[in-house]
Write a protein that holds these residues in place. Structure first.
Motif, PDB file in Angstrom:
ATOM      1  N   LYS A   1      29.483  59.618  15.552  1.00 11.78           N
ATOM      2  CA  LYS A   1      29.512  58.137  17.095  1.00 11.78           C
ATOM      3  C   LYS A   1      29.243  57.235  16.036  1.00 11.78           C
ATOM      4  O   LYS A   1      28.849  57.349  14.536  1.00 11.78           O
ATOM      5  N   ALA A   2      30.038  55.806  15.743  1.00  6.70           N
ATOM      6  CA  ALA A   2      29.897  54.614  15.332  1.00  6.70           C
ATOM      7  C   ALA A   2      30.100  53.360  16.357  1.00  6.70           C
ATOM      8  O   ALA A   2      29.801  53.604  17.180  1.00  6.70           O
ATOM      9  N   THR A   3      28.961  53.117  16.111  1.00  7.97           N
ATOM     10  CA  THR A   3      28.748  51.630  16.276  1.00  7.97           C
ATOM     11  C   THR A   3      29.117  49.952  15.777  1.00  7.97           C
ATOM     12  O   THR A   3      28.571  49.935  14.432  1.00  7.97           O
ATOM     13  N   LEU A   4      30.141  49.778  15.847  1.00 12.81           N
ATOM     14  CA  LEU A   4      30.551  48.313  15.310  1.00 12.81           C
ATOM     15  C   LEU A   4      30.467  47.156  15.576  1.00 12.81           C
ATOM     16  O   LEU A   4      30.826  46.977  17.582  1.00 12.81           O
ATOM     17  N   ASN A   5      30.290  46.157  15.210  1.00 15.86           N
ATOM     18  CA  ASN A   5      29.305  44.914  16.014  1.00 15.86           C
ATOM     19  C   ASN A   5      29.858  43.788  15.613  1.00 15.86           C
ATOM     20  O   ASN A   5      30.921  43.606  13.817  1.00 15.86           O
ATOM     21  N   PHE A   6      30.494  42.954  16.225  1.00 15.15           N
ATOM     22  CA  PHE A   6      31.362  42.075  16.079  1.00 15.15           C
ATOM     23  C   PHE A   6      30.170  40.803  15.578  1.00 15.15           C
ATOM     24  O   PHE A   6      29.695  39.952  16.898  1.00 15.15           O
ATOM     25  N   TYR A   7      30.250  40.022  14.592  1.00 15.87           N
ATOM     26  CA  TYR A   7      29.664  38.630  13.950  1.00 15.87           C
ATOM     27  C   TYR A   7      29.475  37.490  13.889  1.00 15.87           C
ATOM     28  O   TYR A   7      30.873  37.288  13.133  1.00 15.87           O
ATOM     29  N   LYS A   8      29.290  36.434  14.079  1.00 17.73           N
ATOM     30  CA  LYS A   8      29.812  34.826  13.993  1.00 17.73           C
ATOM     31  C   LYS A   8      28.878  34.189  14.058  1.00 17.73           C
ATOM     32  O   LYS A   8      27.503  34.099  14.231  1.00 17.73           O
ATOM     33  N   PRO A   9      28.996  33.176  13.069  1.00 12.19           N
ATOM     34  CA  PRO A   9      27.753  32.843  12.432  1.00 12.19           C
ATOM     35  C   PRO A   9      26.961  31.565  13.391  1.00 12.19           C
ATOM     36  O   PRO A   9      27.644  30.979  14.967  1.00 12.19           O
ATOM     37  N   ILE A  10      26.234  31.036  13.364  1.00  9.98           N
ATOM     38  CA  ILE A  10      24.939  30.578  14.040  1.00  9.98           C
ATOM     39  C   ILE A  10      24.730  28.749  13.462  1.00  9.98           C
ATOM     40  O   ILE A  10      24.490  29.382  11.770  1.00  9.98           O
ATOM     41  N   PHE A  11      25.715  27.969  13.173  1.00 10.91           N
ATOM     42  CA  PHE A  11      25.117  26.651  12.262  1.00 10.91           C
ATOM     43  C   PHE A  11      24.415  25.434  12.839  1.00 10.91           C
ATOM     44  O   PHE A  11      25.202  25.235  14.256  1.00 10.91           O
ATOM     45  N   ARG A  12      23.412  25.392  12.308  1.00  6.78           N
ATOM     46  CA  ARG A  12      22.466  24.511  12.509  1.00  6.78           C
ATOM     47  C   ARG A  12      22.914  22.899  11.844  1.00  6.78           C
ATOM     48  O   ARG A  12      23.057  21.887  12.790  1.00  6.78           O
ATOM     49  N   GLU A  13      23.999  22.799  11.258  1.00  5.60           N
ATOM     50  CA  GLU A  13      25.017  22.116  10.037  1.00  5.60           C
ATOM     51  C   GLU A  13      26.171  21.947   9.674  1.00  5.60           C
ATOM     52  O   GLU A  13      26.250  23.422   9.368  1.00  5.60           O
ATOM     53  N   GLN A  14      26.979  21.203  10.590  1.00  5.21           N
ATOM     54  CA  GLN A  14      28.714  21.490  10.873  1.00  5.21           C
ATOM     55  C   GLN A  14      29.583  21.576   9.286  1.00  5.21           C
ATOM     56  O   GLN A  14      30.125  22.201   8.617  1.00  5.21           O
TER      57      GLN A  14
END
Length: 180
Positions: free
Chosen positions: A41-54
């Motif tokens: 079994k494998a779990t795949l996560n898609f991550y995206k950044p959280i920017f406080r400042e662009q």
């Protein structure tokens, strides 16, 4: 570590994967005297950044994949496709990223599959190629709305050797065409 070939189901136009389809594919495997036990079994996560400042947006990957594998529960593999990089980290990195609020999980998928005990990618090609031909022949006896495909990984582009590791598995998930 055994080789893992990631096989992707490519549905025909206008069809979707459902439990009936999975049951039919399983029946094809059973016809080949296959056994449905001991799954990986494998779990795949898609991550995206959280920017406080662009202004920081250019410093960090726009997105990356995280992969957890059943045989290595204390590890988490991160694949940054833009830089062709596979990073191995302790599984606690997920909690750290969440607490720091630097990246968030956009989606998570779970996968299960079987594998063969071969550790050299080159050695596996002939064996798995022949297996894949037999597999497609067995699947072809049914009128299934799609077929399995194997996307050839580009391990050398990620600096990975011929001796198979969990980083190789992570790279295979990252190159899947439906993730682009």
């Amino acid at each position: 570590m055994p080789i893992k070939w990631i096989l992707l189901w490519q549905s025909n136009a206008g069809t979707t994967v459902n439990t009936q389809l999975l049951a039919e594919v399983s029946q094809c495997v059973e016809i080949m005297n296959g056994v449905r036990e001991g799954k990986w079994k494998a779990t795949l996560n898609f991550y995206k950044p959280i920017f406080r400042e662009q202004a920081n947006a250019l410093e960090f990957p726009r997105e990356f994949l995280g992969i957890s594998l059943q045989e290595q529960p204390n590890k988490h593999y991160m694949v940054i496709r833009g830089q062709r990089l596979v990073v191995e980290a302790e599984s606690s990195i997920q909690v750290i990223m969440e607490k720091l609020q630097s990246y968030k999980t956009r989606a998570a998928l779970n996968f299960e599959m079987e594998y063969l005990p071969i550790s050299s990618w080159e050695t596996s090609h002939q064996i798995m190629g022949e297996f894949f031909d037999v597999w497609n022949e067995a699947i072809g006896t049914r009128s299934l709305p799609g077929h399995f495909v194997h996307v050839e990984p580009k391990f050398s582009e990620y600096g990975l050797s011929d001796q198979y590791t969990s980083q190789h598995t992570a790279e295979q998930y990252a190159i899947a065409p439906w993730l682009k």
